[in-house]
Design an enzyme around this catalytic site. Structure first.
Site, PDB file in Angstrom:
ATOM      1  N   ASP A  42      64.875  78.723  67.003  1.00  0.00           N
ATOM      2  CA  ASP A  42      65.267  77.370  67.404  1.00  0.00           C
ATOM      3  C   ASP A  42      66.624  76.999  66.802  1.00  0.00           C
ATOM      4  OD1 ASP A  42      65.015  74.981  68.734  1.00  0.00           O
ATOM      5  OD2 ASP A  42      63.658  74.058  67.287  1.00  0.00           O
TER       6      ASP A  42
ATOM      7  N   GLY B  42      60.590  64.371  65.455  1.00  0.00           N
ATOM      8  CA  GLY B  42      60.510  65.394  66.490  1.00  0.00           C
ATOM      9  C   GLY B  42      59.111  65.457  67.041  1.00  0.00           C
TER      10      GLY B  42
ATOM     11  N   GLY C 260      56.409  65.642  64.286  1.00  0.00           N
ATOM     12  CA  GLY C 260      56.176  64.515  63.404  1.00  0.00           C
ATOM     13  C   GLY C 260      57.494  63.927  62.929  1.00  0.00           C
TER      14      GLY C 260
ATOM     15  N   LYS D 141      58.311  66.309  55.157  1.00  0.00           N
ATOM     16  CA  LYS D 141      58.021  66.580  56.566  1.00  0.00           C
ATOM     17  C   LYS D 141      56.553  66.236  56.820  1.00  0.00           C
ATOM     18  CE  LYS D 141      59.097  70.045  60.072  1.00  0.00           C
ATOM     19  NZ  LYS D 141      59.642  71.419  60.309  1.00  0.00           N
TER      20      LYS D 141
ATOM     21  N   VAL E  52      60.380  63.116  59.437  1.00  0.00           N
ATOM     22  CA  VAL E  52      60.882  63.487  58.124  1.00  0.00           C
ATOM     23  C   VAL E  52      61.305  62.206  57.407  1.00  0.00           C
ATOM     24  CG1 VAL E  52      62.621  64.771  56.828  1.00  0.00           C
ATOM     25  CG2 VAL E  52      61.681  65.732  58.929  1.00  0.00           C
TER      26      VAL E  52
ATOM     27  N   LEU F 296      64.162  59.803  58.234  1.00  0.00           N
ATOM     28  CA  LEU F 296      65.409  60.535  58.452  1.00  0.00           C
ATOM     29  C   LEU F 296      65.508  61.097  59.851  1.00  0.00           C
ATOM     30  CD1 LEU F 296      65.480  62.528  55.078  1.00  0.00           C
ATOM     31  CD2 LEU F 296      66.802  60.482  55.653  1.00  0.00           C
ATOM     32  N   GLY F 297      64.376  61.330  60.477  1.00  0.00           N
ATOM     33  CA  GLY F 297      64.386  61.915  61.819  1.00  0.00           C
ATOM     34  C   GLY F 297      62.979  62.081  62.329  1.00  0.00           C
TER      35      GLY F 297
END
Length: 382
Positions: free
Chosen positions: A187, A70, A73, A89, A75, A67-68
């Site tokens: 954030d 960063g 790590g 995650k 997701v 899904l994404g």
């Protein structure tokens, strides 16, 4: 030809090796489970997942389920029995000691937060060296995608833009005022604001969040590794406070109002001006129409958009001491939304999705306001 004794010896070696590996793996998982606090957590209302369960649910973390990604790590989308979808995650292997601390820290923060506009933690896997966090799956992507990447129908409605802004403000007010000790998100940005199936806000990513207290009202920046839409004071003080969240929220407001990325520049008098600076000057000079597209907006809506723009400028003040508290911001935005939704002037401007959302115009936001006075310092995850 191999002798029978040799074959038996080889098979015996393979069996012993397999048993030894299985024993080592089991003991390693047990050791990680204890090291990661499993003995205590299993008595809490937190579901404990096994490493095998999550690997199976994500098809061994297949790229099609990603899904994404960063710096921490990635997701992944997972599916378990009963067709329940969730997000796992999974940390990177690099800098294990640092990432492990961040993940444990994030878990400690999330269990303190019980708010319907915050992504819920469904469970945790403690058998890996670094715990895996399992969150509810949010289906409609990030606010960043809706503003900058998609031809988002939902954001064609000014009511929905202002509603989304208000929901984020209410979450930050809750974190700053209703949780003990108060929490700095650290954030806040459009990429960390998700939208669920009803296009309601779900604030995410608490890896950089920190608790504060009256005797520790600020945090050294090196304690927070997130990028965020950081406030200008960071450059001179290296400190982050709850007013840092206020500044970051102001940046999100600018994105919602202008539809521009932070890297955008406006050319004026042969000079390129950063979108944030241009936005602030346009509001102060009352040339707001130069930066905002008021297409299909009634005078009533325009008036309230300008009110929100003034709030954004206050949040973006260079001095944290002069920025309003999130409680004040949330109250003002709630009032603007209630006034806007009680008006029928903008009724014909809503899209199909907007009409679905506006059936009960602002009950969810006002209910949050009443809920905040009822919340305890901590809450159940479910």
């Amino acid at each position: 030809m191999y002798s029978l004794a040799g074959i038996i010896l080889a098979l015996s070696f393979l069996i012993v090796s397999a048993l030894a590996f299985h024993t080592w793996k089991r003991r390693s998982k047990e050791k990680n489970f204890k090291r990661n606090g499993g003995v205590l957590l299993k008595y809490h209302r937190v579901r404990i997942f096994t490493e095998v369960e999550l690997a199976k649910a994500t098809n061994n973390y297949d790229v099609s389920n990603k899904l994404g990604e960063g710096s921490f790590g990635s997701v992944y989308r997972g599916r378990i029995a009963g067709n329940t979808v969730f997000a796992v995650k999974k940390p990177k292997d690099m800098h294990k000691s640092l990432i492990k601390g961040d993940f444990q820290h994030e878990h400690e923060i999330v269990v303190q937060i019980n708010h319907k506009n915050v992504v819920k933690l469904h469970g945790i896997c403690l058998e890996t060296r670094i715990p895996l966090l399992v969150y509810e799956y949010i289906s409609n992507g990030t606010l960043f995608q809706h503003i900058h990447q998609n031809a988002s129908t939902i954001l064609k409605s000014w009511k929905n833009r202002l509603r989304i802004a208000t929901e984020v403000a209410l979450v930050l007010d809750y974190m700053h005022s209703c949780v003990e000790p108060a929490i700095i998100h650290g954030d806040i940005k459009s990429m960390n604001i998700l939208l669920d199936q009803n296009y309601s806000v779900k604030v995410s990513n608490f890896g950089t969040s920190v608790p504060i207290s009256p005797v520790r009202s600020h945090v050294l920046a090196n304690e927070i590794q997130g990028t965020g839409y950081i406030n200008p004071e960071y450059l001179t003080t290296s400190m982050i406070t709850i007013k840092s969240d206020v500044h970051s929220f102001g940046v999100v407001l600018v994105e919602l109002l202008t539809g521009k990325k932070l890297t955008s520049f406006i050319t004026k008098a042969r000079e390129s001006i950063n979108i944030i600076h241009y936005f602030i000057s346009s509001v102060k000079d009352k040339t707001f129409s130069n930066v905002i597209n008021f297409e299909d907006a009634s005078e009533d809506v325009m008036e309230r958009i300008e009110m929100v723009a003034v709030i954004a400028v206050k949040c973006l003040d260079q001095s944290g001491a002069r920025r309003p508290a999130m409680r004040e911001v949330a109250e003002q935005l709630t009032r603007i939304n209630c006034e806007l939704n009680s008006s029928t002037v903008d009724g014909n401007n809503e899209g199909t999705e907007g009409e679905v959302l506006e059936e009960n115009p602002y009950s969810h936001a006002t209910s949050i306001t009443s809920e905040m006075s009822q919340h305890g310092t901590t809450g159940s995850l479910f």
